[in-house]
Design a protein around this motif. Sequence first.
Motif, short mmCIF file in Angstrom:
data_model
loop_
_atom_site.label_atom_id
_atom_site.label_comp_id
_atom_site.label_asym_id
_atom_site.label_seq_id
_atom_site.Cartn_x
_atom_site.Cartn_y
_atom_site.Cartn_z
N ASP A 187 -18.84 2.69 -26.71
CA ASP A 187 -19.34 2.17 -25.44
C ASP A 187 -18.25 1.40 -24.72
N ALA A 188 -18.26 1.49 -23.39
CA ALA A 188 -17.26 0.79 -22.61
C ALA A 188 -17.46 -0.71 -22.71
N ASP A 189 -16.35 -1.47 -22.68
CA ASP A 189 -16.44 -2.91 -22.78
C ASP A 189 -16.86 -3.56 -21.46
N VAL A 190 -16.44 -2.94 -20.34
CA VAL A 190 -16.80 -3.45 -19.01
C VAL A 190 -17.43 -2.29 -18.25
N THR A 191 -18.65 -2.46 -17.84
CA THR A 191 -19.37 -1.41 -17.13
C THR A 191 -19.74 -1.87 -15.73
N GLN A 192 -19.75 -0.91 -14.82
CA GLN A 192 -20.09 -1.20 -13.43
C GLN A 192 -21.15 -0.22 -12.95
N THR A 193 -22.13 -0.73 -12.22
CA THR A 193 -23.13 0.13 -11.61
C THR A 193 -23.37 -0.30 -10.18
N PRO A 194 -23.56 0.66 -9.27
CA PRO A 194 -23.40 2.10 -9.48
C PRO A 194 -21.93 2.49 -9.52
N ARG A 195 -21.63 3.73 -9.84
CA ARG A 195 -20.25 4.21 -9.80
C ARG A 195 -19.87 4.67 -8.40
N ASN A 196 -20.84 5.15 -7.69
CA ASN A 196 -20.63 5.58 -6.30
C ASN A 196 -21.83 5.15 -5.47
N ARG A 197 -21.53 4.73 -4.22
CA ARG A 197 -22.64 4.33 -3.35
C ARG A 197 -22.24 4.58 -1.91
N ILE A 198 -23.13 5.22 -1.18
CA ILE A 198 -22.96 5.40 0.25
C ILE A 198 -24.07 4.63 0.94
N THR A 199 -23.71 3.80 1.91
CA THR A 199 -24.71 3.00 2.59
C THR A 199 -24.39 2.96 4.08
N LYS A 200 -25.26 2.32 4.83
CA LYS A 200 -25.08 2.25 6.27
C LYS A 200 -24.72 0.83 6.71
N THR A 201 -24.08 0.74 7.83
CA THR A 201 -23.73 -0.57 8.39
C THR A 201 -24.95 -1.46 8.50
N GLY A 202 -24.79 -2.71 8.05
CA GLY A 202 -25.87 -3.68 8.15
C GLY A 202 -26.73 -3.80 6.91
N LYS A 203 -26.61 -2.86 6.00
CA LYS A 203 -27.42 -2.89 4.79
C LYS A 203 -26.86 -3.90 3.79
N ARG A 204 -27.76 -4.43 2.95
CA ARG A 204 -27.34 -5.32 1.86
C ARG A 204 -27.09 -4.47 0.62
N ILE A 205 -25.98 -4.75 -0.03
CA ILE A 205 -25.57 -3.97 -1.20
C ILE A 205 -25.22 -4.91 -2.34
N MET A 206 -25.62 -4.55 -3.55
CA MET A 206 -25.22 -5.31 -4.74
C MET A 206 -24.53 -4.39 -5.72
N LEU A 207 -23.38 -4.83 -6.16
CA LEU A 207 -22.64 -4.14 -7.21
C LEU A 207 -22.72 -4.99 -8.47
N GLU A 208 -23.01 -4.32 -9.59
CA GLU A 208 -23.23 -5.08 -10.81
C GLU A 208 -22.14 -4.80 -11.85
N CYS A 209 -21.87 -5.80 -12.63
CA CYS A 209 -20.85 -5.71 -13.68
C CYS A 209 -21.38 -6.37 -14.94
N SER A 210 -21.23 -5.69 -16.05
CA SER A 210 -21.61 -6.24 -17.35
C SER A 210 -20.47 -6.04 -18.33
N GLN A 211 -20.34 -6.98 -19.26
CA GLN A 211 -19.26 -6.87 -20.23
C GLN A 211 -19.73 -7.27 -21.63
N THR A 212 -19.13 -6.62 -22.60
CA THR A 212 -19.44 -6.92 -24.00
C THR A 212 -18.23 -7.50 -24.73
N LYS A 213 -17.23 -7.92 -23.96
CA LYS A 213 -16.00 -8.42 -24.58
C LYS A 213 -16.12 -9.89 -24.97
N GLY A 214 -17.15 -10.56 -24.49
CA GLY A 214 -17.30 -11.97 -24.84
C GLY A 214 -16.39 -12.90 -24.08
N HIS A 215 -15.79 -12.41 -22.99
CA HIS A 215 -14.88 -13.25 -22.20
C HIS A 215 -15.66 -14.11 -21.22
#
Lengths: 114, 112
Positions: free
Chosen positions: B1-29
Amino acid sequence: AQSVTQPDIHITVSEGASLELRCNYSYGATPYLFWYVQSPGQGLQLLLKYFSGDTLVQGIKGFEAEFKRSQSSFNLRKPSVHWSDAAEYFCAVGAETSYDKVIFGPGTSLSVIP
Amino acid sequence: DADVTQTPRNRITKTGKRIMLECSQTKGHDRMYWYRQDPGLGLRLIYYSFDVKDINKGEISDGYSVSRQAQAKFSLSLESAIPNQTALYFCATGTPAYNEQFFGPGTRLTVL
């Protein structure tokens, strides 16, 4: 303030040829220096790092880099390039400041001709 | 399993929209970072966090906000996306020793 320059935006080499990617930094004290590689569609992977000691450092995938304080350089080398080395290469400089930030150079794109 | 994961990997959105990009890690840093990558500009730091209660602006924080929900999670939000926020976004974790960083696979965001 720290800064990093990579004079070559793009380099093309033939497979089997030697490679040197240039990196110059600006920092007032001894820097921490890194080289990262980014393969297409991938994140950045650490190739090697210099913190202190021997100025010639060995990394993964057969890469090495030499820290030259007098020239403020940290050039990356490989004696024989493989087609799989085609990627974007980033030099970075960090320092143990209160901000603990790492500054990345603009990158050098490497193409390898079979 | 990857130590640092990001979701989503790709995102297309429109001007004015709210977007959240998420990051999780298992490295314990404790240290986590958000960067954006644009061609010819390398990586530029947006925000960074040294622990759950510590959030700091980077060099290009305008138009972005972050949340450190736990040691392992660090989210980046665009409250009202604009086209010049189209870029590749990377999350990274860092060690306190020499600030060595470990990167996720990136999120490619397109704002139309």
